[in-house]
Design a protein around this motif. Sequence first.
Motif: not given
Lengths: 379, 289
Positions: A112-126
Amino acid sequence: MPSNASNSSGLQRLIAQLAPLLIVSALVFALPVLLNNDFLLNKVARYLVLGILTISLGLSWGFGGILNLGQAMSFGLGSYAMAMALKLKTVPVHTGASGLPDFMVWNNVQHLPWFWEPFRSLSFAIAAGLIVPALVAAALGWFMFRGRVTGVYVSIITLATMVVINLVIIDQQSYTGGFNGITDLAQLELFGVAFDAYGRATYYLVAGCVLLSLLVAFAFTKSRAGLIVQAIRDHESRVRYFGYDVALYQIFVFALSAAIAGLAGMLYTVVMEFASPTFLGVQLSLSVVVWCAVGGRQSLVGAFLGAVLVAGMQGALSESAAFLETWTLVMGALFVLVVLFLPKGLAGLAQSTWRWVAQRRQAAGGAVARGVSQTEGST
Amino acid sequence: MDQLIEQIVTGLSIGSILLLVALGLSIIYGSMGIINLAHGEFVMLGAYAAWVFHTYLGLGLLASLVPIFLVVATFGWVIERYVLSLLNNRPLDTILATWGVGIMLQQAVRLMVGSELRYVQLPPALADSMNVFGIPISSYRVFLFVVSIALFGATWVLMNRTTVGMKLRAIIQDRSVAASFGINAKRVYALTFAYGAGLAGLAGALVSPLKSVSPDMGTGYVVDAFMVVVLGGVQSLAGTVASAFILGELSGGIAFLQNDTVAKTIVLLAIVVLIRFRPEGLFTARVRA
């Protein structure tokens, strides 16, 4: 006493200005009672989301005088932020190690590319769906407005920037899903509520965001910063001579508008159940301008209704190809007529009709009063 | 060496097409300040006019050039007279209005003649190829090069050596003063727009044998033409010529290197940076606020 009187009339005016906003929101919330059809509700929710996008353009164009032809860029960024998080939440069917999205597997991506990693957290995505568009807009705004780029050139730069980002997303297929976008998403789950695209919960989520965006935008236009932004729209150099930092206010309204567009983008992913490069395409971006102009660029409720009505009508007619072709022709003509004769759109028309009726009523009331006093005088 | 010359000749050919399309846009933008998003549709109308004249009247391309110019110029005149002249003090709104007009023209053509591709024949006299510096190149491309330079010359003479051109330049300087000297600004503007539209029509007719004709063919041209005008500088005809050939050579070179996305991205970013730091274009010396 005079100050008290002006205060109460100011409050009255505020209520009068808030009324259309609240009435429209109430109608939006009441619709599911009348319309007991999940498929249609999903469609309406889609138009409501486009309405939020158009509100955001109205804020920067109608109030800030910044004709952003790349408004869909912020919309698309928000949409991708949500789609990335929901993609990582899907139950992997054909995925590789640690739930790698399927299109990455097809493109032989190992990790998984590094910039996809934090998107495992929904609150981060929002958060990212709001902050990334705002930051990109702020950076672009800093680049443009610090150099005192105005008018047409702003439109060209915003359009070109959006096209560049669109090209990059399509080109980087292994990280973004390329031309197909990101599909097969999980359902959004917030606070234990699952938001099925065809469910009531999603509709009310969208309706709540409509109300929220209208209120935020309204509050901004009434704030001190909002007034200065409108002054800049009307006479930029005069505001500059007063000592205001014009670029700062322009950057702020530009970023705020982008954040609202990002919110709309996230909702669009939830309602449509995918994200696609067309969400930041030229077609959508120019359509938003049409909706905003038809509804009334200097009225938030007008811009919202313009989008819902025009997009809704287009959606209803698109079932038949012949209809759609004629519709595009009618749409072009309608748009030209609105630009020529109704620069404030349907909202402006409604306002002047309202004023005309009020004047007539006042005049009639005055005549009656005069008649009464005359008869009283004669007796 | 041969390859280099071939590249340069290809670039010149692309450049001459760019110049043809951009010339009308440059006149309209430079003199009237109107961003004409319907320009691509004028190009498309010209191409369809060539097709109609050929299919229904049996006229060859060369014979129909003058009528095509007149037909598309009439369209332009009507649009200026009944749409754009109402937007005198609202330059941003002219973008929207011309865009709407463009959609209508495109859709009207689609409804009337269908959206399938049409083809226009090369003029038989120019169908063969000739040798330029030892490189075989189609005579038609050489013809296009000559025509684009000739049209540029004609436009320059029109702007700088005729009464209409002088009036137009007076209006650009100061509309109200010009009007007080008895110049009918409305009429001059309508004529200018018609001339620009006519040039776009000619461009469409002239490129129609090289590319297929379709209702949405104009969209690509309007973007390219804009880049030429922005790079060359508003109100600078010579700048338009220079930038047309620079962009022609560049896109020739980029096509040679073959990565479309990278090429497009670089060109767009270059335009953005150019607008930010030199909005008056590369080739304009004087700047008037």
